[in-house]
Design a protein around this motif. Structure first.
Motif, PDB file in Angstrom:
ATOM      1  N   ALA A 416       0.893  -1.211  -0.134  1.00  0.00           N
ATOM      2  CA  ALA A 416       0.060   0.124   0.044  1.00  0.00           C
ATOM      3  C   ALA A 416       0.835   1.377   0.028  1.00  0.00           C
ATOM      4  N   ASP A 417       1.724   1.097   0.750  1.00  0.00           N
ATOM      5  CA  ASP A 417       2.813   2.506   0.814  1.00  0.00           C
ATOM      6  C   ASP A 417       3.636   2.547  -0.573  1.00  0.00           C
ATOM      7  N   HIS A 418       3.768   1.380  -1.230  1.00  0.00           N
ATOM      8  CA  HIS A 418       4.592   1.526  -2.594  1.00  0.00           C
ATOM      9  C   HIS A 418       3.417   2.398  -3.486  1.00  0.00           C
ATOM     10  N   VAL A 419       2.205   2.033  -3.302  1.00  0.00           N
ATOM     11  CA  VAL A 419       1.110   2.470  -4.152  1.00  0.00           C
ATOM     12  C   VAL A 419       1.289   4.056  -3.928  1.00  0.00           C
ATOM     13  N   ARG A 420       0.868   4.305  -2.731  1.00  0.00           N
ATOM     14  CA  ARG A 420       0.880   5.647  -2.232  1.00  0.00           C
ATOM     15  C   ARG A 420       2.063   6.588  -2.748  1.00  0.00           C
ATOM     16  N   MET A 421       3.291   5.994  -2.978  1.00  0.00           N
ATOM     17  CA  MET A 421       4.321   6.628  -3.435  1.00  0.00           C
ATOM     18  C   MET A 421       4.630   6.162  -4.888  1.00  0.00           C
ATOM     19  N   LEU A 422       3.604   5.836  -5.563  1.00  0.00           N
ATOM     20  CA  LEU A 422       3.878   5.323  -7.122  1.00  0.00           C
ATOM     21  C   LEU A 422       4.603   6.552  -7.691  1.00  0.00           C
ATOM     22  N   PRO A 423       5.612   6.346  -8.489  1.00  0.00           N
ATOM     23  CA  PRO A 423       6.251   7.478  -9.248  1.00  0.00           C
ATOM     24  C   PRO A 423       5.676   7.920 -10.374  1.00  0.00           C
ATOM     25  N   SER A 424       5.713   9.060 -10.954  1.00  0.00           N
ATOM     26  CA  SER A 424       5.669   9.363 -12.325  1.00  0.00           C
ATOM     27  C   SER A 424       6.370   8.871 -13.278  1.00  0.00           C
ATOM     28  N   GLY A 425       6.007   8.967 -14.382  1.00  0.00           N
ATOM     29  CA  GLY A 425       7.135   8.317 -15.384  1.00  0.00           C
ATOM     30  C   GLY A 425       8.169   9.597 -15.578  1.00  0.00           C
TER      31      GLY A 425
END
Length: 827
Positions: A416-425
């Motif tokens: 969930a934390d990875h999804v929250r911090m999902l990077p832009s391209g």
């Protein structure tokens, strides 16, 4: 020549700025920089501008220049925006040490546009420029009571000077800071977030969170890019702020040399062994696989696997002789573990700890640790069961659980934390900012109010997400809710691979709900208590991406045949806890951008009714109530006096007889008079321009704790025998008023949790609303003039024992000017 201008403005309650300067001075000096520390009297408005210009003058074309700032950032509404909506809504600035000086009608701050102009001048002298800003533009929220937001948007600068300077800088610059191609800009957080300072165990004191993370990697010979450094920094910084890199982020640190791939590490040879030096800071673990490339080439010549971690170095094994590796060999990640989020396993002396640590080490995205500073979660062992707590120390489950369920739960939190911090391209995968995403809370009667990241929201609130495409092509939007306990829910279910937005089209998410908006809910299995972080993550792409629907938890699985582009690959990586990076030179495919909206959800319903309107509203964001005073001894008793009040125009009152009503609210026990005092003052034969005939009228004297809330009303005096204090006594039978008094009185004798402090906001609102209601009923045209909240880290407004507000001149609202004074009266 390497030069670094280090600016530190330790004001407005900050206590770690000078340590930030010392830490940056130390680390930059060790790598060859001549530093220019600038604090106290050398960090005033004029000194900052003069020293920046001096750096520009001394810089040559082959030099390396760094500009670093630690302190408060702020913003105020642009007074020109109302006349021209195309102009920025906010004027942003940094806060020098003389920001409170109002002499000569000068705005003593440094505007973002002025910094941008100086930055352009510096890059005209050398292209090798790095700017690091450990500050923010607006305080929004804080989950951790000890973390102090590095923001101040409460300053009111002389408007004429500020606007004149903004126009001059804008005309001279002609471009924003984001347009400078030669300056790397390291920023502590997004413009609508707050940066924080907190105690950092590794450094033994309070520091800005961005600074603390940076100094631990800047002096290591990692051979990494700023993009690589950003990945490390984000893992070390609290989730409430999201550091970012603007400009040429693929440069190596303090260099013009570039390397265009995230996660690529340099290979070093020690004796006969190939190493990835300091790789442990990136979460590299045994089993990670890398493709090795020669300098200047993106074609791999060998594949290597990490066989073990020795100290902080990763030992590589490959089919070849390490001593023959060419200098400058790079390792491109091919199949590596997700960056691991730290999870505290306590107590360290538990006989069962080794078993749980071993289980966590096998769990994707999790790294067990023996302290609970800056962790994703804390696992508290009780015999052979575990209690799990989130980053704020709040329980995630009502009952202890077996070890195997705890490992499943923390894996859910990590993903969930990875999804929250999902990077832009990045680079070829970067998508222009051509889709506007805004968030709106629905009000009764079909009205709505826009909310920004960091809002305090309540169970039952209804939201609408509005996305508008201003590009010339189709865009595809997916919105996900990252819930309080790690659930990730796809909200855009109508098109799982992305809702289509045609040119100039607006899509509203939430209108399809029966109640008219997305209802915010508290999970039944999650214990109530303090407000918790929830996030909406919006992914905007230039083509449909089928894999995005699999971001939801639980039940994500890897699709057969692997992913076809970088964005899909990220989704697949989250499914199995590993990430596959394309071979060097692979195309990006889809372009995408991520928009994130964070809010603190309270487990209770929003307090009924809105607070009344006041002409002059100076309350800080509610999150500041959660701050603990650091290095500040707030008074325990104060006196609050109204110093002066002048009526400029009597037309709003319509009569010459005037009454002023005040209510002061704090956390005081019943034996000390209870949590509020109400008072009424009357004046006869008041004409335009009259200064009311009083001198230091006392409106409160007594204990103060947690907060000092002040509200003033002015009205014509049609009821000379009825005072506000008597009117409020008649309201004590009201259940809401009675509960509010009990709640606030309890705060005076207990050390409350964050939830209790947050609840006090609602209790104060009930009392102010009740006062406004009885005055309106009595007078008919009572005017709410002034509203403010003073907090412990401000010494409740009693600076140096006595604080006049404003320091000079008068506050003006609704044709009246006034000033008040707070005096510490501790025995």
């Amino acid at each position: 020549m390497k030069r670094a201008l280090l600016i530190g403005s330790q004001t407005q309650g900050l206590s770690g700025v000078h340590r930030d300067i010392e830490a940056m001075d130390d680390v930059l000096s060790r790598i060859g920089f001549t530093t220019i520390p600038s604090m106290d009297g050398h960090a005033t408005t004029d000194e900052i501008l003069a020293r920046y210009r001096g750096l520009i003058e001394d810089t040559g074309p082959d030099d390396i220049a760094v500009v670093y700032y630690s302190g408060h950032g702020g913003r105020m509404r642009n007074p020109l925006h109302a006349e021209d909506p195309t102009l920025p809504t906010w004027l942003q600035y940094i806060v020098p040490t003389d920001a409170d000086d109002r002499s000569d009608e000068r705005a003593r701050c440094v505007l973002a546009e002025e910094l941008s102009l100086l930055q352009w001048d510096l890059t005209e002298k050398t292209e090798n420029v790095t700017v690091i800003l450990d500050c923010c533009h607006a305080a929004r929220m804080s989950r951790r009571g000890a973390a102090l937001p590095k923001a101040n948007d409460q300053l009111a600068f002389p408007e004429e000077d500020l606007v004149q300077r903004w126009r001059a800088a804008r005309a001279a610059n002609g471009m924003s800071a984001d347009g400078n191609p030669n300056a790397v800009r390291v920023v502590a957080c997004s413009p609508d977030q707050s940066a924080f300072e907190d105690y950092v165990p590794e450094l033994g004191g309070r520091h800005g969170m961005l600074t603390a993370a940076l100094v631990q990697i800047l002096d290591k010979d990692l051979g990494i890019t700023w993009s690589d450094a950003l990945e490390v920094v984000r893992n070390r910084v609290v989730a409430e702020q999201r550091p970012d890199i603007e400009g040429p982020a693929d440069r190596l640190l303090f260099s013009l040399q570039t390397r265009g791939a995230l996660g690529v590490l340099p290979v070093r040879v020690k004796g006969t062994t190939a190493l990835l030096p300091e790789a442990a800071v990136f979460g590299v673990t045994a089993g990670d696989r890398y493709a090795l490339t020669k300098p200047g080439s993106d074609e791999p010549f060998a594949e290597a696997v990490v066989v073990r971690i020795v100290g902080a170095d990763a030992v590589l094994q490959f089919d070849g002789d390490a001593t023959q590796l060419p200098v400058g060999t790079s390792a491109w990640p091919k199949d590596v573990a997700l960056t691991r989020r730290p999870v505290a396993v306590l107590p360290v002396d538990s006989p069962h700890r080794a078993e749980l640590v071993a289980a966590f080490e096998k769990t994707a995205g999790v790294q067990p640790t023996d302290h609970n500073d800056g962790v994703l979660a804390t696992a508290q062992i009780e015999e052979d069961t575990v209690n799990l707590f989130d980053v704020a120390g709040e329980p995630l489950f009502a009952q202890p659980m077996p070890f195997h369920k705890a490992t499943d739960a923390v894996r859910v939190l990590a993903i969930a934390d990875h999804v929250r911090m999902l990077p832009s391209g990045k680079d070829k995968a970067s998508l222009p900012d051509d889709v506007t995403v805004s968030y709106h809370r629905l009000l009764p009667g079909g009205r709505e109010v826009e909310v920004t990241s960091g809002e305090h929201l309540f169970v039952g609130d209804q939201l609408v997400v509005r996305c508008t495409n201003s590009s010339l092509s189709n865009r595809y939007v997916n919105v996900f809710d990252v819930g309080l306990a790690g659930a990730v829910t796809e909200l855009t279910t109508s098109e799982g691979s992305g809702v289509t937005l045609a040119r100039d089209e607006t899509y509203e998410l939430g209108r399809e709900w029966e109640e008219g908006g997305l209802p915010l809910m508290w999970p039944e299995t999650l214990p109530t208590g303090a407000p918790r972080l929830e996030s909406f993550v919006t992914v905007i792409a230039d083509r449909k991406v089928d894999a995005l629907g699999r971001l939801g938890q639980p039940g994500v699985v890897r699709a057969a045949g692997g992913s076809v582009n970088d964005l899909a690959r990220i989704v697949d990586d989250l499914a199995v806890g590993r990430r596959d990076v394309p071979r060097p030179g692979a195309g990006a495919g889809v372009r995408w951008r991520v928009d994130r909206f964070d809010f603190l959800l309270h487990p209770s319903a929003r307090p009924a009714g809105d607070e009344p309107r006041f002409e002059l509203e100076e309350r800080p964001d509610n999150s500041f109530r959660l701050l603990l005073p650091r290095g500040v001894r707030p008074p325990k008793r104060i006196a609050l006096r109204l110093k002066e009040l002048t009526v400029h125009s009597n037309r709003s009152i319509l009569k010459s007889r005037v009454r002023i009503d005040a209510v002061v609210i704090t956390a005081a026990p019943a034996e000390e008079g209870g949590p509020y005092r109400a008072s009424t003052m009357r004046f006869d034969r008041v004409k335009d321009g009259d200064r009311l005939p009083f001198d230091d009228v006392l409106i409160y004297e007594g204990p103060v704790a947690r907060f000092l809330d002040i509200a003033l009303w002015v009205a014509k005096d049609d009821s000379p025998d009825t005072d506000l204090a008597d009117l409020l006594v008649t309201q004590t039978a009201d259940e809401q008023v009675s509960n509010a008094v009990i709640t606030l009185a309890a705060l005076a004798v207990a050390a409350p949790a964050a939830a209790a402090i947050a609840g006090s906001v609602a209790a104060v609102a009930v009392l102010v609303r009740s006062a406004a209601r009885v005055l309106e009923k009595l007078q008919g045209n009572s005017i709410g003039v002034y509203r403010t909240t003073l907090l412990p880290h401000q010494k409740f407004g009693a600076a140096d024992g006595i604080g006049r507000h404003p320091e000079q001149g008068l506050l003006r609202a609704n044709d009246m000017s006034f000033a008040f004074e707070v005096v510490a009266v501790d025995p």
